[in-house]
Design a protein around this motif. Structure first.
Motif, PDB file in Angstrom:
ATOM      1  N   GLY A  88      -1.161  21.709  56.022  1.00 47.05           N
ATOM      2  CA  GLY A  88      -0.444  20.797  56.914  1.00 47.05           C
ATOM      3  C   GLY A  88      -0.759  19.353  56.597  1.00 47.05           C
ATOM      4  O   GLY A  88      -1.319  19.037  55.544  1.00 47.05           O
ATOM      5  N   LYS A  89      -0.435  18.457  57.528  1.00 49.77           N
ATOM      6  CA  LYS A  89      -0.666  17.027  57.312  1.00 49.77           C
ATOM      7  C   LYS A  89      -2.128  16.636  57.470  1.00 49.77           C
ATOM      8  O   LYS A  89      -2.570  15.629  56.919  1.00 49.77           O
ATOM      9  N   GLN A  90      -2.874  17.445  58.231  1.00 44.67           N
ATOM     10  CA  GLN A  90      -4.279  17.121  58.464  1.00 44.67           C
ATOM     11  C   GLN A  90      -5.228  18.219  57.996  1.00 44.67           C
ATOM     12  O   GLN A  90      -6.293  17.935  57.453  1.00 44.67           O
ATOM     13  N   TYR A  91      -4.815  19.469  58.197  1.00 44.41           N
ATOM     14  CA  TYR A  91      -5.683  20.593  57.863  1.00 44.41           C
ATOM     15  C   TYR A  91      -4.979  21.609  56.957  1.00 44.41           C
ATOM     16  O   TYR A  91      -3.748  21.677  56.902  1.00 44.41           O
ATOM     17  N   ALA A  92      -5.805  22.416  56.300  1.00 46.32           N
ATOM     18  CA  ALA A  92      -5.339  23.620  55.630  1.00 46.32           C
ATOM     19  C   ALA A  92      -5.733  24.765  56.552  1.00 46.32           C
ATOM     20  O   ALA A  92      -6.909  24.909  56.909  1.00 46.32           O
ATOM     21  N   THR A  93      -4.773  25.574  56.966  1.00 47.69           N
ATOM     22  CA  THR A  93      -5.013  26.565  58.012  1.00 47.69           C
ATOM     23  C   THR A  93      -4.892  27.993  57.483  1.00 47.69           C
ATOM     24  O   THR A  93      -3.898  28.346  56.844  1.00 47.69           O
ATOM     25  N   LEU A  94      -5.921  28.779  57.760  1.00 53.82           N
ATOM     26  CA  LEU A  94      -5.920  30.207  57.445  1.00 53.82           C
ATOM     27  C   LEU A  94      -5.598  30.974  58.721  1.00 53.82           C
ATOM     28  O   LEU A  94      -6.277  30.814  59.737  1.00 53.82           O
ATOM     29  N   THR A  95      -4.562  31.805  58.667  1.00 52.29           N
ATOM     30  CA  THR A  95      -4.112  32.551  59.841  1.00 52.29           C
ATOM     31  C   THR A  95      -4.156  34.045  59.559  1.00 52.29           C
ATOM     32  O   THR A  95      -3.746  34.498  58.485  1.00 52.29           O
ATOM     33  N   GLY A  96      -4.655  34.798  60.545  1.00 53.49           N
ATOM     34  CA  GLY A  96      -4.727  36.249  60.381  1.00 53.49           C
ATOM     35  C   GLY A  96      -5.104  36.909  61.690  1.00 53.49           C
ATOM     36  O   GLY A  96      -4.988  36.311  62.765  1.00 53.49           O
ATOM     37  N   ASP A  97      -5.578  38.156  61.607  1.00 47.66           N
ATOM     38  CA  ASP A  97      -5.985  38.913  62.791  1.00 47.66           C
ATOM     39  C   ASP A  97      -7.441  39.341  62.681  1.00 47.66           C
ATOM     40  O   ASP A  97      -7.938  39.606  61.578  1.00 47.66           O
ATOM     41  N   THR A  98      -8.099  39.410  63.829  1.00 46.97           N
ATOM     42  CA  THR A  98      -9.474  39.891  63.892  1.00 46.97           C
ATOM     43  C   THR A  98      -9.636  40.773  65.127  1.00 46.97           C
ATOM     44  O   THR A  98      -8.772  40.762  66.020  1.00 46.97           O
ATOM     45  N   LYS A  99     -10.695  41.540  65.156  1.00 46.82           N
ATOM     46  CA  LYS A  99     -10.962  42.391  66.327  1.00 46.82           C
ATOM     47  C   LYS A  99     -12.186  41.863  67.051  1.00 46.82           C
ATOM     48  O   LYS A  99     -13.220  41.604  66.460  1.00 46.82           O
ATOM     49  N   PHE A 100     -12.043  41.717  68.364  1.00 46.96           N
ATOM     50  CA  PHE A 100     -13.147  41.227  69.193  1.00 46.96           C
ATOM     51  C   PHE A 100     -13.174  42.040  70.478  1.00 46.96           C
ATOM     52  O   PHE A 100     -12.191  42.069  71.219  1.00 46.96           O
TER      53      PHE A 100
END
Length: 199
Positions: A88-100
């Motif tokens: 993005g314009k400010q950050y590089a974003t990693l998106t996914g799923d996790t179990k909690f």
């Protein structure tokens, strides 16, 4: 008494034959001379410098995201767990799923990319978005390192909350060598040096 003038006729066939013989002799001599002349020495090429085999390419934000999406689509083909990486314009974003606590939760980790002196890229985690659930970034990054299919050139350090994109390792088994030269998130400018190894 009249004087008789005798006109001597010119034998054109005779002169034509002589000219033809001379042309053949000159042509033969020219061919023999060229055939026996020493061959010209080939020009000596200068040794190849590393800079001669390198090129800098500049990518914009859209191009980086397109390349990342293409790579992940091929790398994660047939895998159950999917994730995405978006600049993005400010950050590089990693998106996914996790179990909690037994629940599947969607997360997004924001990173600040930093170019290293060796041409690699270090991602420093700056924030985690998981809705209303408060989960430590170290927990999520540790979960990713253990459960996600991650390329061998990507190194996750959950304790330091960093991800190293080791472009030097990525280049080891490839015909080209890649190094980061500039990362400008604000202006969306990303420069990489691509080198063809001479050895």
């Amino acid at each position: 008494m009249k004087k008789e003038t005798k006109t001597k006729s010119i034998n054109w066939w005779k002169w034509a034959f002589i000219v033809l013989v001379l042309v053949i002799i000159v042509a033969t001599g020219t061919v023999i001379h060229r055939a026996t002349a020493p061959a010209p020495s080939p020009a000596v090429s200068k040794p190849v410098k590393p800079s001669d085999t390198s090129v800098t390419i500049e990518l914009n934000r859209h191009q980086v995201n397109a390349l990342a999406a293409n790579y992940l689509n091929r790398f994660l083909k047939g895998q159950k767990i999917k994730y995405s990486f978006l600049v993005g314009k400010q950050y590089a974003t990693l998106t996914g799923d996790t179990k909690f606590l037994g629940a599947k939760i969607r997360f997004a980790i924001n990173f600040v990319p930093v170019k290293q002196s060796d041409g690699n890229v270090l991602l420093r985690a700056k924030g985690l978005s998981v809705g209303r659930v408060n989960i430590p970034i170290k927990f999520v990054m540790g979960y990713i390192a253990k459960n996600y299919n991650i390329p061998d050139w990507v190194k996750i350090n959950a304790q330091k909350k960093t991800v190293l994109l080791d472009l030097n390792k990525y280049s080891e088994k490839r015909a080209l060598k890649y190094q980061a030269q500039e990362i400008n998130m604000t202006e969306g400018r990303f420069k990489f040096l691509i080198t063809v190894p001479t050895k």
